[in-house]
Design a protein around this motif. Structure first.
Motif, PDB file in Angstrom:
ATOM      1  N   ALA A  80       0.909  -1.315   0.049  1.00 37.63           N
ATOM      2  CA  ALA A  80      -0.012   0.012   0.088  1.00 37.63           C
ATOM      3  C   ALA A  80       0.983   1.323   0.110  1.00 37.63           C
ATOM      4  CB  ALA A  80      -1.021   0.127   1.211  1.00 37.63           C
ATOM      5  N   ILE A 125      -6.687  -1.514   6.102  1.00 41.09           N
ATOM      6  CA  ILE A 125      -5.809  -0.193   5.753  1.00 41.09           C
ATOM      7  C   ILE A 125      -6.403   1.170   6.306  1.00 41.09           C
ATOM      8  CG2 ILE A 125      -5.016   1.241   3.604  1.00 41.09           C
ATOM      9  CD1 ILE A 125      -3.559  -1.345   3.954  1.00 41.09           C
ATOM     10  N   HIS A 129      -4.206   3.260   8.809  1.00 45.21           N
ATOM     11  CA  HIS A 129      -3.561   4.083   7.650  1.00 45.21           C
ATOM     12  C   HIS A 129      -2.341   4.880   8.095  1.00 45.21           C
ATOM     13  CE1 HIS A 129      -5.338   7.874   8.706  1.00 45.21           C
ATOM     14  NE2 HIS A 129      -6.150   7.246   9.255  1.00 45.21           N
TER      15      HIS A 129
END
Length: 363
Positions: A80, A125, A129
């Motif tokens: 990510a 996520i 984050h």
């Protein structure tokens, strides 16, 4: 512990105290520190349970757990990327999911549906984050994995399985960073055979490669350049990435014969090279052909591709007492262009015309 429920019916058990203060974002070591939460899902009685996101931490197993003895375990590797305070990018998650299910099928592990996979990942996520690092060249590494969890010593497929996703803020995978790596073939070992598990991302493939990899490193090389198991002359892949050769103006990469991992970045490299007007050949290529191309000056670049390193230039290859040096000790122009294009999409700097980017809104 407080329990939340998302609209997708995923249970969330948030941590009370975050570990983010333990992360040194200026000195990230690959795979050493982990985020606050993990996705957990169990398979029993022919069905997967409702996913749960819970605090990252130890799991309880018994000494007789099936996967410890028979190696029925698989995984994926994804990343990510930080774009801004509102958006995180995932790179080609649907293709990673496809490969996870293909590996599961080969290893006699139950498959799952894409919605369960992607929703669980998105929620993880969103929750963690802040663990996505912001510096150039860094990312949040994502490790989905499944292992057999039957408490039974029997050489057969398990009836119970556990699925997890854990994440880790990471920097460069190789200690060389973006400098060219060095490779060596081996006469003593093979990685995979056609009809075996070489195309599956399963734990045992990597365990079997550790000894030859250590011997290569002790001899001064970064990784092993694997040759085919039958004739010991056709190049297959590197220990942790696929391999590509730019000979004249032709991009050549070993074809997928069942003994080579079908890399996601490999697929992306091939697509980009074709769209840029290069002739691309997925075919068998011998180590002798590469050495001959080096000798006659037609070997322009050699580079690896993979999720961890994205594009990794190769500066030296050793085979049976002979060594060739590629390039000038820096990444080649073509490999650099590929790296810039792929990472540009990942970090949101370059337009994505392929639909490879899956954005996750975290705010």
């Amino acid at each position: 512990m407080n329990e939340l429920m998302t609209s997708s019916r995923i249970k969330i058990e948030p941590v009370q105290n975050s570990k983010i203060h333990e992360i040194d974002f200026d000195n990230l070591v690959f795979g050493r520190k982990f985020s606050d939460h993990m996705v957990v899902m169990e398979y029993e009685n022919g069905a997967w349970s409702t996913p749960v996101i819970k605090p990252y931490g130890p799991i309880e197993i018994t000494p007789a757990m099936n996967s410890l003895h028979y190696g029925q375990a698989i995984f994926e590797g994804m990343k990510a990327f930080y774009v801004d305070e509102e958006t995180i990018h995932l790179f080609r998650p649907e293709v990673h999911f496809e490969r996870l299910n293909n590996t599961a099928r080969r290893m006699c592990i139950p498959e799952m549906d894409y919605e369960t996979f992607i929703v669980g990942l998105e929620e993880l996520i969103k929750l963690d984050h802040q663990f996505v690092p912001k510096k150039e060249g860094t990312a949040l590494y994502i490790r989905p994995f499944i292992f057999a969890s039957d408490d039974l010593l029997a050489a057969r497929s398990s009836n119970k399985f556990s699925y997890y996703i854990i994440t880790s803020p990471v920097g460069a995978y190789y200690p060389e960073g973006f400098n060219p790596v060095s490779l060596t073939t081996t006469d003593n070992y093979v990685r995979a055979v056609v009809g075996g598990t070489g195309e599956a991302k399963t734990a045992g493939n990597y365990a079997a490669s550790f000894l030859p990899a250590r011997e290569a490193q002790e001899a001064g090389y970064t990784q092993v350049l694997w040759l085919d198991a039958k004739e010991r002359k056709y190049i297959e892949e590197v220990g942790t990435m696929n391999i590509h050769f730019l000979i004249d103006d032709v991009v050549i990469t070993p074809e997928l014969t069942g003994s080579i991992l079908p890399g996601i970045t490999r697929r992306s490299v091939i697509q980009l090279a074709k769209d840029w007007g290069y002739k691309v050949e997925e075919r068998k290529i011998t180590i002798d052909e590469v050495f001959e191309a080096s000798e006659n000056g037609s070997l322009k670049e050699v580079f690896g591709s993979g999720t961890a390193a994205v594009i990794s230039p190769v500066g030296r290859i050793h085979h049976q007492g002979k060594t060739i040096n590629i390039g000038t000790g820096k990444i080649g122009d073509f490999a650099k262009r590929l790296f810039d294009e792929i990472t540009g999409m990942q970090y949101g700097r370059v337009e994505d015309p392929y639909g490879w980017i899956h954005p996750v809104k975290v705010q």
